[in-house]
Design a protein around this motif. Structure first.
Motif, PDB file in Angstrom:
ATOM      1  N   LEU A   9       5.324  -7.616   0.317  1.00 44.44           N
ATOM      2  CA  LEU A   9       5.474  -7.660  -1.140  1.00 44.44           C
ATOM      3  C   LEU A   9       4.654  -8.816  -1.704  1.00 44.44           C
ATOM      4  O   LEU A   9       4.995  -9.984  -1.495  1.00 44.44           O
ATOM      5  N   ASN A  13       0.168  -6.247  -5.099  1.00 41.64           N
ATOM      6  CA  ASN A  13       0.494  -4.978  -4.457  1.00 41.64           C
ATOM      7  C   ASN A  13       1.725  -5.096  -3.566  1.00 41.64           C
ATOM      8  O   ASN A  13       2.032  -6.169  -3.060  1.00 41.64           O
ATOM      9  N   VAL A  14       2.377  -3.964  -3.392  1.00 41.15           N
ATOM     10  CA  VAL A  14       3.427  -3.873  -2.378  1.00 41.15           C
ATOM     11  C   VAL A  14       2.999  -2.782  -1.393  1.00 41.15           C
ATOM     12  O   VAL A  14       2.561  -1.696  -1.789  1.00 41.15           O
ATOM     13  N   LYS A  30       1.062   2.268  -0.175  1.00 40.69           N
ATOM     14  CA  LYS A  30       1.050   1.112  -1.064  1.00 40.69           C
ATOM     15  C   LYS A  30       1.074   1.505  -2.531  1.00 40.69           C
ATOM     16  O   LYS A  30       0.833   2.665  -2.881  1.00 40.69           O
ATOM     17  N   SER A  32       0.914  -0.647  -6.764  1.00 43.56           N
ATOM     18  CA  SER A  32       0.835  -1.948  -7.433  1.00 43.56           C
ATOM     19  C   SER A  32       2.256  -2.457  -7.680  1.00 43.56           C
ATOM     20  O   SER A  32       3.191  -1.668  -7.860  1.00 43.56           O
ATOM     21  N   THR A  33       2.423  -3.790  -7.652  1.00 41.73           N
ATOM     22  CA  THR A  33       3.765  -4.362  -7.758  1.00 41.73           C
ATOM     23  C   THR A  33       4.334  -4.218  -9.165  1.00 41.73           C
ATOM     24  O   THR A  33       5.518  -3.944  -9.335  1.00 41.73           O
ATOM     25  N   ILE A  35       4.941  -6.507 -11.419  1.00 40.50           N
ATOM     26  CA  ILE A  35       6.034  -7.464 -11.539  1.00 40.50           C
ATOM     27  C   ILE A  35       6.466  -7.652 -12.997  1.00 40.50           C
ATOM     28  O   ILE A  35       7.637  -7.955 -13.277  1.00 40.50           O
ATOM     29  N   VAL A  42      10.681  -3.277  -9.494  1.00 33.58           N
ATOM     30  CA  VAL A  42      10.025  -3.553  -8.210  1.00 33.58           C
ATOM     31  C   VAL A  42      10.902  -3.070  -7.054  1.00 33.58           C
ATOM     32  O   VAL A  42      10.414  -2.445  -6.102  1.00 33.58           O
ATOM     33  N   LYS A  45      10.738   0.588  -6.734  1.00 29.48           N
ATOM     34  CA  LYS A  45       9.442   0.977  -6.171  1.00 29.48           C
ATOM     35  C   LYS A  45       9.424   0.804  -4.653  1.00 29.48           C
ATOM     36  O   LYS A  45       8.926   1.670  -3.919  1.00 29.48           O
ATOM     37  N   ILE A  46       9.986  -0.318  -4.183  1.00 29.07           N
ATOM     38  CA  ILE A  46      10.041  -0.545  -2.730  1.00 29.07           C
ATOM     39  C   ILE A  46      10.862   0.555  -2.060  1.00 29.07           C
ATOM     40  O   ILE A  46      10.464   1.129  -1.048  1.00 29.07           O
ATOM     41  N   LEU A  83       6.041 -14.057  -8.069  1.00 27.67           N
ATOM     42  CA  LEU A  83       6.950 -12.927  -8.295  1.00 27.67           C
ATOM     43  C   LEU A  83       8.074 -13.368  -9.239  1.00 27.67           C
ATOM     44  O   LEU A  83       9.246 -13.430  -8.850  1.00 27.67           O
TER      45      LEU A  83
END
Lengths: 301, 301
Positions: A9, A13-14, A30, A32-33, A35, A42, A45-46, A83
C-alpha cells in the motif's frame, strides 16, 4: 503448496499479489490508491483487489507493507505522511475482520528486508540487515526471519544516523545525518553545488562524471563511500549481522563507490567481524513478496 | 521453584552461583581462576565449584559468562584475551558432557544485559539495549529475553562506534571510537591532560571537580555527554529499543553528565521514538544472575 496474500500500500498505488511459500508471485493486481477519497474508500479497494485474486480464500494469511513506522503489535501506522488518515487507524484489524484470516502490517522497508531475508539475498542467514539507498536511506533488522521493528516501529530509521557532526544543517534530520550526506538526493544536491544546477539532474549524473575520471566527481563518490562506511560500521557494532543486503536505486552506481565503501568499512570493524558479507538485493518485488512473508513468519503451523 | 547454575568466569576469579527463576542468588562460591595453569585446570575448578553447590544436580541447566566475543551456537570463545588457551576451546560442551545438563556460554556483557532484561531494570520490556560505561564501554541487545549475540559474537561491541571522525588516534579502536572519548579511561586521560597527571587518578576526580563548578571539568563532562548521546542515538536508530539499561562504574558520576546526555540524545531522535526510557541497572550481580538466565531462556519446558 501454501499461499499468502501480500499487499503493497503506497501513497500512489496499491498492489496485491498471491505469493507461494517459495516467494513466487502467482498473480498480481493493482489500482491507484486515491487516498484523497478517505480511509474507507482505500480499505474497500484493498478488499476488492484481494477478492479479485484467484483462490484468495485458500491463502493462509495476509501481510501488508505501508510507508512509515508501524505499531506492529496493534497493526497500526504510527506516522502516515503519505497516507493521510491512516495514522492510528486499525488497518490490520479491518482487513482481518473482513477475511477472517490472520493479517499483519509492517513498514515497507521492513517488509522488503523480510523478503530479502527469507527468500532473497539473505536466504538462510541468521541476522540480516537490509539497507536501501535510494532518494532516502532506510534499513531493516531481520533476526531468524522475524523483523525487529522496534518499540515504536523505528528500528532501521538509519537515515538519521550521524556520520559526521561537522556538516551543514539540511532539514529536520540530524546535522550530519547519513541520508543528507550519502543518499541519492544528497549526491544530487552536492553534484549541483559543484557542477551547476543544470549539469546534474540526479545522482547518476555524478556517477557518470566519475566514470569519465572527473576528479571532483570522484571526490564526491569517495566522500559518499566513507560516509556510508561509517553508517555500516555503526550498524555492524550494534548488531553484528551475518550479511548486509543492499538495495535501492543508488546501487546502479555501485561500480563507482561500493568497493571503496567496503574497503573503508573493513578498516572500521574488528578482525573477528570480517566474515560479514555484502550482497546486493535480489528480489524484483521485495516489497510485495516480503509483505506476503509476514503471515508465513508469524502464523504457527 | 526451578533453579539454575550461573558461572562468571573472569581472568582473575571464577564465581559460581545457584539462582532461582526469580533471580535470587541462593548460594555463591568463588575461587581464583589461575589461568596460568591451563584450560584443563580451569575446567576442573569450575566442575568442582559447581559440585560444591547444594543440590547442584537438581538444576535445570548451566549458563556461563566469559570475557570477550563468543560463538554462542558452538559454545566457544572467539577471542580470549584474558583467558589464554580458551580461544576456540569447546567450553560449553566440556561442562555439558560432565553434568549432562544443557550448558550455554555467552559474553559477560551480553549475560549482564540478559540478567537486567529478564530480572532487572528491563524486566517486562520487549527490546532492551544494555550499555555498561566503565573503564570500557560495552553493550548487549536483548530481544524478547533472548540475547542477539551477532554472527561473530560481536553484537554490542559498541566501544568501537565512531562518534566523531575528527579526533586523535588513541589505540587499535577507530579514530573517534566512543570508548576512547567517553569511557572512564577516556575521562581519566582527558582529565590528566587538562589538570595534570597527579591531579587525576580516575574519572571520579573529574566528576568531583565538575561538582565544585570547575569550568574545565564541566566542559569535559559536557563533551562526554554529547559523545555518549551520539552513541545512544545511533543505537536507537538501528534497533529502536524500549529501554536502555545503563550500568557500569562511570554511572557513579551520573549526576554530572547523565541528564545533559539525555537532553542531547532526545534532540537527535525522531518524535515518534521519544518513549524510549533510560533506566539504571538494578542487579547487584548481573553477570552471574544473567549467566544463570541463559538456560532459563533457552531450555524449553
Amino acid at each position: 503448496m501454501k499461499t499468502y496474500i501480500g499487499v503493497d500500500l503506497g501513497g500512489t498505488n496499491v498492489r496485491v499479489a498471491k505469493v507461494d511459500e517459495e516467494g513466487n508471485v502467482l498473480q498480481i493486481v493493482k489500482d491507484s490508491t486515491e487516498i484523497g477519497k478517505g480511509t474507507e474508500h482505500v480499505i474497500a479497494k484493498i478488499i476488492s483487489l484481494i477478492e479479485s485474486i484467484d483462490g484468495y480464500d485458500d491463502c493462509v494469511g495476509i501481510g501488508m507493507g505501508v510507508p512509515g513506522p508501524v505499531d506492529t503489535v496493534n497493526g497500526k501506522m504510527v506516522l502516515a505522511t503519505n497516507l493521510p488518515g491512516f495514522e492510528g487507524y486499525p488497518i490490520a484489524k479491518r482487513i482481518e475482520d473482513h477475511f477472517h484470516k490472520p493479517t499483519f502490517v509492517d513498514n515497507d522497508v521492513n517488509v522488503a528486508g523480510m523478503g530479502e531475508a527469507v527468500l532473497g539475498a539473505g536466504k538462510g542467514k541468521g541476522i540480516v540487515y537490509y539497507v536501501t539507498i535510494s532518494t532516502g536511506i532506510g534499513g531493516a533488522l531481520v533476526v531468524d526471519q522475524h523483523v525487529v521493528a522496534g518499540k515504536n516501529g523505528h528500528a532501521g530509521e538509519i537515515a538519521n544516523i550521524i556520520i559526521d557532526r561537522n556538516r551543514e544543517k539540511v532539514n529536520y534530520l540530524n546535522v550530519g545525518a547519513v541520508e543528507n550526506e550519502a543518499s541519492g538526493t544528497a549526491m544530487t544536491r552536492k553534484g549541483k553545488a559543484v557542477f551547476g544546477i543544470d549539469a546534474i539532474a540526479h545522482a547518476g549524473d555524478v556517477f557518470d562524471l566519475a566514470r569519465k575520471g572527473n576528479a571532483e566527481a570522484l571526490k564526491l563518490c569517495d566522500d559518499m563511500a566513507y560516509d556510508l562506511a561509517i553508517m555500516f560500521s555503526v550498524i555492524a557494532h550494534v548488531v553484528d549481522p551475518e550479511v548486509f543486503v543492499v538495495g535501492g536505486g543508488v546501487m546502479k552506481g555501485k561500480d563507482v563507490f561500493f568497493e571503496k565503501m567496503e574497503n573503508y568499512f573493513r578498516n572500521m570493524i574488528h578482525k573477528g567481524m570480517q566474515t560479514v558479507e555484502f550482497k546486493e538485493a535480489e528480489l524484483e518485488e521485495p516489497g510485495i513478496i516480503g509483505a506476503a512473508m509476514l503471515p508465513k513468519a508469524y502464523v504457527k503451523d
